[in-house]
Design a protein around this motif. Structure first.
Motif, mmCIF file in Angstrom:
data_model
loop_
_atom_site.group_PDB
_atom_site.id
_atom_site.type_symbol
_atom_site.label_atom_id
_atom_site.label_comp_id
_atom_site.label_asym_id
_atom_site.label_seq_id
_atom_site.Cartn_x
_atom_site.Cartn_y
_atom_site.Cartn_z
ATOM 1 N N CYS A 121 -2.466 42.684 -63.490
ATOM 2 C CA CYS A 121 -1.286 42.643 -62.611
ATOM 3 C C CYS A 121 -0.379 43.851 -62.807
ATOM 4 O O CYS A 121 0.543 44.068 -62.027
ATOM 5 N N CYS A 137 -4.124 37.646 -67.322
ATOM 6 C CA CYS A 137 -4.979 38.484 -66.468
ATOM 7 C C CYS A 137 -5.613 39.663 -67.205
ATOM 8 O O CYS A 137 -6.092 40.598 -66.560
ATOM 9 N N CYS A 187 2.591 36.512 -68.693
ATOM 10 C CA CYS A 187 1.804 35.384 -69.202
ATOM 11 C C CYS A 187 0.569 35.825 -69.975
ATOM 12 O O CYS A 187 0.003 35.055 -70.741
ATOM 13 N N CYS A 229 1.507 34.706 -63.775
ATOM 14 C CA CYS A 229 2.869 35.189 -63.495
ATOM 15 C C CYS A 229 2.905 36.388 -62.539
ATOM 16 O O CYS A 229 3.898 36.631 -61.883
#
Ligand code: SF4
Ligand code: SF4
Ligand code: FES
Length: 484
Positions: free
Chosen positions: A66, A54, A51, A46
């Motif tokens: 992110c 990461c 999400c 995302c």
């Protein structure tokens, strides 16, 4: 735009890369792959913290790549606590397997028409439903690492169903047999959760409360209850009582502040020396000390083990004692008491301060003391009250004292959450790692602020200090008593 250097752990090989500043770790990994011709493997989807894919270990802490900006000297590694597949990709399959085992769906059989969820239910447990499956909380959980405890997010998920009126599963019982009582309530999971889910108070404690009501509890937690029912203290009286021995008031010369002393169970029944030192140190800082004799246990050992019913009674007793005193606030010398008074005594009409907060506000000159110390952050002080700079500032004010930081000073010692009393073998397994870390510093003393940590670390130093016991644990007030 300037550039900085970051290091990426690629299958055990640490490689340095120069990347532009002000970008995220995820963008930096993309930059490295396209500008260095590397093929670093990582997960992402995302790019906006939604999400959870990461998550990686960044400068030793689990973070979302992110949402984390690069810094010079940053070290990026795969998420700790999982097997590495390749580069920054870890094997998430044990997580999916376990979540499946826990029947990750509403469990209801037969006619479902009467089962309704209300807006109130939704609001009540909205926060525990916000999980994005990043696994950051699992990565750092000491109970998961040292025992058969699945980890915080599973308890969060079980809570979600336990309080959903449509679910007919016995989720509290399930949690109990999934080792709900192995959690030390260290709150590391809360600290690292990108969605700020308070798993300790919204999940663990609520599940323990439900389980307790149905008879799922640890035998030793009942002993704590009996002690409190008999003597208003979580431990049995052995060598007298601090409250019985002291006067009601100790007035300081040139009084700057007047505080009521909340002693806690261990200072009253076990560590009377710490209590005596606290009075002397507070007086030396110009603080008068008032000691109400009818104070009782704060209720922390009960709240942490699901026994809220009795904790509420203790709270009412303490509020009656402390609400009407002519003082500037209440001082605690126990991290557990302090965080309980601050968080769970919502009806209080007084300010609560940890002793290090107080002493840091009214500094005095200390005598020199030529020793090396390391400092252990109690979970309920560091994460429970956000206090970690104050004790360090105090230590640094002592001339000649050398403060050597251990590898992870705020890593749980294993004592909290009723684990020391209920599951000592797990408390000791967690404590052993702490002892190793402490001993590695080469300090003469490990200093702490919490009597529970002090007790547990002292015990574990005796058991596990391979150097033969030269390193001692000391409460910060006992140390200050030597330099005032
Ligand atoms: S509070 Fe600590 S021991 Fe409990 S689940 Fe969270 S990280 Fe694990
Ligand atoms: S509870 Fe928080 S830290 Fe744990 S998996 Fe969910 S979002 Fe991540
Ligand atoms: S890429 Fe989805 S949370 Fe980071």
């Amino acid at each position: 735009m300037g550039s900085i250097t970051i290091t990426v752990n690629r299958n055990g090989v640490f490689k340095k890369y120069t990347v532009p500043e002000h970008i995220t770790v995820l963008e930096a990994l993309e930059y490295i792959n396209s500008n260095y011709g590397e093929g670093i493997l990582y997960r992402s989807s995302c790019r906006s913290g939604q999400c959870g894919s990461c998550a990686m270990t960044i400068n030793g802490e689990p973070r979302l790549a992110c949402k984390t900006k690069v810094e010079d000297g940053m070290v990026v590694e795969p998420l700790e606590g999982f097997n590495v597949v390749e580069d920054l990709i870890v094997d998430r399959s044990p997580y999916y397997k376990k979540i499946q085992d826990l029947r990750n769906y509403l469990h209801c059989e037969g006619d479902k028409t009467n089962l309704k969820i209300t807006p109130k239910d939704i609001k009540e447990f909205k926060s525990v439903r916000n999980c994005i499956d990043c696994l950051c909380c699992l990565s750092k959980c000491p109970a998961r690492r040292f025992s058969q405890y699945p980890g915080p997010t599973f308890m969060r998920q079980l809570t979600r169903f336990a309080f959903d009126p449509r679910d007919e599963g016995d989720r509290d019982k399930e949690a109990y047999f999934e080792n709900l009582h192995n959690c030390t309530t260290c709150a590391k999971c809360v600290e690292v959760c990108p969605k700020e889910i308070d798993i300790v108070h919204r999940a663990i404690e609520r599940l323990r409360e439900l389980a307790f009501k149905k008879g799922y509890y640890l035998r030793n937690h009942l002993i704590v209850r009996e002690n409190i029912l008999k003597g208003n203290r979580s431990v049995k009286k052995e060598r007298g009582s601090f409250l019985e021995e002291v006067k009601e008031e100790y007035i300081a010369d040139k009084e700057k502040m007047r505080l009521a002393f909340f002693t806690g169970c261990l200072v009253d029944y076990r560590l009377q020396d710490v209590g005596r030192s606290a009075i002397k140190v507070l007086n030396a800082h110009g603080i008068s000390v008032v000691i109400p004799k009818d104070q009782v246990c704060c209720g922390s050992p009960l709240l942490r083990t699901g026994q809220r019913d009795l904790a509420e009674k203790l709270k009412r007793k303490n509020l009656k004692v402390f609400n009407n005193l002519d003082v500037d606030g209440v001082v605690t010398v126990c991290a557990g008491c302090g965080s309980t008074l601050k968080r769970d005594y919502r009806e209080r009409e007084f300010q609560v301060m940890d002793i290090t907060e107080v002493l840091d506000k009214v500094p005095i000159e200390y005598k020199p003391l030529d020793i090396k110390v390391t400092y252990h952050d109690p979970c309920h002080l560091r994460r429970g009250q956000g206090i970690y700079l104050e004790p360090r500032r105090i230590l640094k004010r002592i001339p000649k004292l050398e403060l050597i930081e251990m590898e992870i000073p705020d890593q749980c010692c294993g004592a909290g959450g009723g684990v020391r009393s209920g599951k000592p073998e797990i408390a000791n397994a967690i404590g052993r790692r702490k002892v190793r870390m402490i001993c590695k510093t080469g300090a003469d003393y490990v200093i702490t602020v919490c009597p529970f940590c002090e007790y547990h670390i002292r015990d574990n130093l005796k058991k596990f200090d391979e150097e033969g016991g030269s390193l001692k644990v000391m409460n910060i007030v006992s140390l200050l008593d030597k330099v005032i």
